[in-house]
Design a protein around this motif. Structure first.
Motif, PDB file in Angstrom:
ATOM      1  N   TYR A   8       0.832  -1.200   0.000  1.00  0.00           N
ATOM      2  CA  TYR A   8       0.000   0.000   0.000  1.00  0.00           C
ATOM      3  C   TYR A   8       0.872   1.258   0.000  1.00  0.00           C
ATOM      4  CZ  TYR A   8      -4.257  -2.685   1.121  1.00  0.00           C
ATOM      5  OH  TYR A   8      -5.327  -3.535   1.080  1.00  0.00           O
ATOM      6  N   PHE A   9       1.897   1.245   0.848  1.00  0.00           N
ATOM      7  CA  PHE A   9       2.772   2.423   0.920  1.00  0.00           C
ATOM      8  C   PHE A   9       3.502   2.647  -0.398  1.00  0.00           C
ATOM      9  CE2 PHE A   9       7.119   4.010   1.584  1.00  0.00           C
ATOM     10  CZ  PHE A   9       6.806   5.313   1.946  1.00  0.00           C
ATOM     11  N   ILE A  10       4.011   1.577  -1.007  1.00  0.00           N
ATOM     12  CA  ILE A  10       4.724   1.716  -2.284  1.00  0.00           C
ATOM     13  C   ILE A  10       3.806   2.309  -3.338  1.00  0.00           C
ATOM     14  CG2 ILE A  10       5.768   0.407  -4.187  1.00  0.00           C
ATOM     15  CD1 ILE A  10       6.930  -1.484  -2.044  1.00  0.00           C
ATOM     16  N   ALA A  11       2.565   1.870  -3.388  1.00  0.00           N
ATOM     17  CA  ALA A  11       1.620   2.393  -4.377  1.00  0.00           C
ATOM     18  C   ALA A  11       1.396   3.889  -4.184  1.00  0.00           C
ATOM     19  CB  ALA A  11       0.291   1.639  -4.281  1.00  0.00           C
ATOM     20  N   VAL A  12       1.213   4.317  -2.943  1.00  0.00           N
ATOM     21  CA  VAL A  12       1.008   5.742  -2.677  1.00  0.00           C
ATOM     22  C   VAL A  12       2.276   6.536  -2.982  1.00  0.00           C
ATOM     23  CG1 VAL A  12       0.442   7.476  -0.926  1.00  0.00           C
ATOM     24  CG2 VAL A  12      -0.755   5.288  -0.936  1.00  0.00           C
ATOM     25  N   ALA A  13       3.425   5.981  -2.595  1.00  0.00           N
ATOM     26  CA  ALA A  13       4.703   6.678  -2.820  1.00  0.00           C
ATOM     27  C   ALA A  13       4.990   6.842  -4.303  1.00  0.00           C
ATOM     28  CB  ALA A  13       5.832   5.910  -2.134  1.00  0.00           C
ATOM     29  N   GLU A  14       4.611   5.870  -5.121  1.00  0.00           N
ATOM     30  CA  GLU A  14       4.869   5.957  -6.555  1.00  0.00           C
ATOM     31  C   GLU A  14       3.851   6.831  -7.274  1.00  0.00           C
ATOM     32  OE1 GLU A  14       7.194   1.671  -7.170  1.00  0.00           O
ATOM     33  OE2 GLU A  14       5.106   1.872  -7.801  1.00  0.00           O
ATOM     34  N   SER A  33      -5.945   5.167   3.349  1.00  0.00           N
ATOM     35  CA  SER A  33      -5.468   6.269   4.208  1.00  0.00           C
ATOM     36  C   SER A  33      -5.257   5.787   5.633  1.00  0.00           C
ATOM     37  CB  SER A  33      -6.467   7.419   4.176  1.00  0.00           C
ATOM     38  OG  SER A  33      -6.604   7.945   2.880  1.00  0.00           O
ATOM     39  N   ARG A  34      -6.186   4.940   6.144  1.00  0.00           N
ATOM     40  CA  ARG A  34      -6.040   4.432   7.511  1.00  0.00           C
ATOM     41  C   ARG A  34      -4.790   3.557   7.639  1.00  0.00           C
ATOM     42  NH1 ARG A  34     -11.638   3.569   7.136  1.00  0.00           N
ATOM     43  NH2 ARG A  34     -11.304   1.335   6.772  1.00  0.00           N
ATOM     44  N   THR A  35      -4.536   2.752   6.619  1.00  0.00           N
ATOM     45  CA  THR A  35      -3.366   1.865   6.664  1.00  0.00           C
ATOM     46  C   THR A  35      -2.070   2.670   6.696  1.00  0.00           C
ATOM     47  OG1 THR A  35      -4.543   0.121   5.462  1.00  0.00           O
ATOM     48  CG2 THR A  35      -2.135   0.029   5.444  1.00  0.00           C
ATOM     49  N   ILE A  36      -1.993   3.706   5.883  1.00  0.00           N
ATOM     50  CA  ILE A  36      -0.790   4.539   5.878  1.00  0.00           C
ATOM     51  C   ILE A  36      -0.617   5.232   7.218  1.00  0.00           C
ATOM     52  CG2 ILE A  36       0.347   6.515   4.801  1.00  0.00           C
ATOM     53  CD1 ILE A  36       0.270   3.982   3.061  1.00  0.00           C
ATOM     54  N   LYS A  37      -1.718   5.687   7.804  1.00  0.00           N
ATOM     55  CA  LYS A  37      -1.646   6.340   9.117  1.00  0.00           C
ATOM     56  C   LYS A  37      -1.171   5.349  10.178  1.00  0.00           C
ATOM     57  CE  LYS A  37      -2.196  10.212  11.273  1.00  0.00           C
ATOM     58  NZ  LYS A  37      -1.341  11.368  10.896  1.00  0.00           N
ATOM     59  N   GLN A  38      -1.686   4.122  10.130  1.00  0.00           N
ATOM     60  CA  GLN A  38      -1.251   3.088  11.074  1.00  0.00           C
ATOM     61  C   GLN A  38       0.239   2.793  10.911  1.00  0.00           C
ATOM     62  OE1 GLN A  38      -3.824  -0.174  10.126  1.00  0.00           O
ATOM     63  NE2 GLN A  38      -5.654   0.766  11.038  1.00  0.00           N
ATOM     64  N   LEU A  39       0.677   2.762   9.666  1.00  0.00           N
ATOM     65  CA  LEU A  39       2.089   2.497   9.388  1.00  0.00           C
ATOM     66  C   LEU A  39       2.963   3.605   9.959  1.00  0.00           C
ATOM     67  CD1 LEU A  39       3.987   0.521   7.910  1.00  0.00           C
ATOM     68  CD2 LEU A  39       3.640   1.862   5.837  1.00  0.00           C
ATOM     69  N   GLU A  40       2.566   4.844   9.783  1.00  0.00           N
ATOM     70  CA  GLU A  40       3.332   5.976  10.315  1.00  0.00           C
ATOM     71  C   GLU A  40       3.353   5.942  11.842  1.00  0.00           C
ATOM     72  OE1 GLU A  40       2.954   9.494   6.996  1.00  0.00           O
ATOM     73  OE2 GLU A  40       1.204   9.142   8.282  1.00  0.00           O
ATOM     74  N   THR A  41       2.231   5.544  12.444  1.00  0.00           N
ATOM     75  CA  THR A  41       2.179   5.443  13.902  1.00  0.00           C
ATOM     76  C   THR A  41       3.125   4.359  14.409  1.00  0.00           C
ATOM     77  OG1 THR A  41      -0.123   6.197  13.937  1.00  0.00           O
ATOM     78  CG2 THR A  41       0.667   5.003  15.881  1.00  0.00           C
ATOM     79  N   GLU A  42       3.113   3.216  13.723  1.00  0.00           N
ATOM     80  CA  GLU A  42       3.980   2.114  14.138  1.00  0.00           C
ATOM     81  C   GLU A  42       5.452   2.474  13.985  1.00  0.00           C
ATOM     82  OE1 GLU A  42       4.777  -2.619  13.047  1.00  0.00           O
ATOM     83  OE2 GLU A  42       3.005  -1.575  12.284  1.00  0.00           O
ATOM     84  N   GLU A  44       6.621   5.505  13.966  1.00  0.00           N
ATOM     85  CA  GLU A  44       6.876   6.770  14.687  1.00  0.00           C
ATOM     86  C   GLU A  44       7.587   7.773  13.791  1.00  0.00           C
ATOM     87  OE1 GLU A  44       8.964   5.764  18.253  1.00  0.00           O
ATOM     88  OE2 GLU A  44       7.210   4.873  19.211  1.00  0.00           O
ATOM     89  N   ALA A  45       7.090   7.870  12.547  1.00  0.00           N
ATOM     90  CA  ALA A  45       7.692   8.795  11.582  1.00  0.00           C
ATOM     91  C   ALA A  45       6.633   9.178  10.545  1.00  0.00           C
ATOM     92  CB  ALA A  45       8.882   8.154  10.887  1.00  0.00           C
ATOM     93  N   THR A  46       6.724  10.410  10.072  1.00  0.00           N
ATOM     94  CA  THR A  46       5.848  10.857   8.989  1.00  0.00           C
ATOM     95  C   THR A  46       6.479  10.460   7.663  1.00  0.00           C
ATOM     96  OG1 THR A  46       5.074  12.742  10.287  1.00  0.00           O
ATOM     97  CG2 THR A  46       4.761  12.858   7.905  1.00  0.00           C
ATOM     98  N   LEU A  47       5.767   9.664   6.895  1.00  0.00           N
ATOM     99  CA  LEU A  47       6.290   9.168   5.622  1.00  0.00           C
ATOM    100  C   LEU A  47       5.837  10.023   4.444  1.00  0.00           C
ATOM    101  CD1 LEU A  47       5.609   5.356   6.185  1.00  0.00           C
ATOM    102  CD2 LEU A  47       7.729   6.608   6.628  1.00  0.00           C
ATOM    103  N   LEU A  48       4.638  10.598   4.554  1.00  0.00           N
ATOM    104  CA  LEU A  48       4.051  11.373   3.471  1.00  0.00           C
ATOM    105  C   LEU A  48       3.505  12.686   4.009  1.00  0.00           C
ATOM    106  CD1 LEU A  48       2.157   8.320   2.076  1.00  0.00           C
ATOM    107  CD2 LEU A  48       3.759   9.607   0.665  1.00  0.00           C
ATOM    108  N   GLU A  49       3.788  13.748   3.300  1.00  0.00           N
ATOM    109  CA  GLU A  49       3.223  15.052   3.644  1.00  0.00           C
ATOM    110  C   GLU A  49       2.058  15.340   2.711  1.00  0.00           C
ATOM    111  OE1 GLU A  49       6.141  18.113   3.583  1.00  0.00           O
ATOM    112  OE2 GLU A  49       7.042  17.503   5.490  1.00  0.00           O
ATOM    113  N   ARG A  50       0.898  15.629   3.292  1.00  0.00           N
ATOM    114  CA  ARG A  50      -0.298  15.905   2.510  1.00  0.00           C
ATOM    115  C   ARG A  50      -0.614  17.387   2.612  1.00  0.00           C
ATOM    116  NH1 ARG A  50      -0.087  11.893   5.859  1.00  0.00           N
ATOM    117  NH2 ARG A  50      -0.687   9.753   5.348  1.00  0.00           N
ATOM    118  N   THR A  51      -0.648  18.064   1.495  1.00  0.00           N
ATOM    119  CA  THR A  51      -0.966  19.491   1.457  1.00  0.00           C
ATOM    120  C   THR A  51      -2.063  19.722   0.424  1.00  0.00           C
ATOM    121  OG1 THR A  51       0.612  20.064  -0.296  1.00  0.00           O
ATOM    122  CG2 THR A  51       1.467  19.990   1.962  1.00  0.00           C
TER     123      THR A  51
END
Length: 294
Positions: A8-14, A33-42, A44-51
């Motif tokens: 899921y993360f690779i798909a969003v990142a690409e 979106s929930r999965t990416i948020k869970q991944l960032e929580t696990e 403990e880092a922000t992987l994607l910035e949404r603006t």
């Protein structure tokens, strides 16, 4: 953390777009979106910035993307290794290919490997040069072929074979008046060159050649593949560079081959590998490369 989280993360990142990534994964956007948020929580880092202007990777996200891709590749290779063992193979060589390596040498090499060591499976991976070198450093590939010998620390580049460099000319072109075309005459015409982002090693060798001529050049187009270069040359966009074997195997009847005048110009293919003691299987492969390159 599950493998689907990485996918899921690779798909969003690409895609850098949640809606397109969800469509690519064939899921709804909200669980993505929930999965990416869970991944960032696990993590403990922000992987994607949404603006309001879109989505972009953070530095932590860029680092994690490379590791996520490598992890999934390792999983895929593990599955392939088990499948190969179950069908009778006793070993595997993972060979990376960059820069559109000529099939004229690769085909007889693979045939020789199958004949002399049929219980060793050879898997091929077509990838950009930078990814090629990272994969060699991280033990994702055993060796590879590229047009560049500018390698990272811990890697070795050895000449595999050399092929005479020729020019590809469209029919009814004034350069056809020459049986051997001087390079300073070639650069008077628009050129169709390989793009350094897709064919880095090939681009470096051609840039070195063209730098030897103290004349400005006109680049009609930079292309990502050898076939596209030949297509544009045949259509009259400009002059291209290649080897005779590669052009002849493409069966472009609207292209004429001419050698360059003067001393012999060659395109060199290199075998890249880690700077360690090669396995018996890799050593046998390297000996076959040397025989093919004669």
């Amino acid at each position: 953390m599950e493998l689907r989280h990485l996918r899921y993360f690779i798909a969003v990142a690409e895609e850098l777009h949640f809606s397109r990534a969800a469509e690519r994964l064939n899921i709804e956007q909200s669980p993505l979106s929930r999965t990416i948020k869970q991944l960032e929580t696990e993590l403990e880092a922000t992987l994607l910035e949404r603006t309001s202007r879109g989505t972009r990777l953070t530095w932590a996200g860029e680092v994690f993307l490379e590791d996520a891709r490598r992890t999934l590749l390792c999983i895929d290779q593990a599955k392939a290794n088990v499948k190969a063992a179950a069908t009778g193979f006793r070993g595997t060589l993972r060979i990376a290919l960059s820069d559109g390596i000529a099939r004229s040498r690769l085909t007889p090499l693979l045939a020789l490997c199958r004949e002399e060591e049929p219980d060793v499976e050879i898997r091929l991976f077509e990838i950009p040069l930078a990814q090629h070198q990272r994969g060699l450093r991280h033990d994702l590939y055993d060796a590879g072929f590229a047009f560049s010998n500018d390698v990272d620390d811990g890697l070795i580049a050895e000449v595999a074979w050399k092929e005479p460099l020729v020019i590809a000319i469209p029919k009814r072109h004034p350069l056809l008046a020459h049986k051997h075309v001087p390079l300073d005459e070639v650069v008077k015409h628009p050129l169709v060159l390989c793009h350094p982002e897709f064919c880095e090693g090939c681009s470096r060798q051609l840039e070195s050649l063209l730098a030897s001529i103290d004349s400005p050049i006109t680049v009609a187009e930079r292309v990502s593949t050898h076939d596209l270069m030949l297509t544009l040359v045949a259509a009259g966009y400009g002059i291209g560079f290649s080897s005779a074997a590669r052009i002849e195997s493409s069966h472009h009847t609207d292209i004429i081959i001419r050698p360059l005048a003067g001393h012999s110009h060659v395109m060199t293919t290199y075998l890249l590998r880690p700077d360690t003691e090669p396995s018996d299987q890799l050593n046998n492969f390297m000996q076959r490369v040397a025989r093919i390159g004669l």
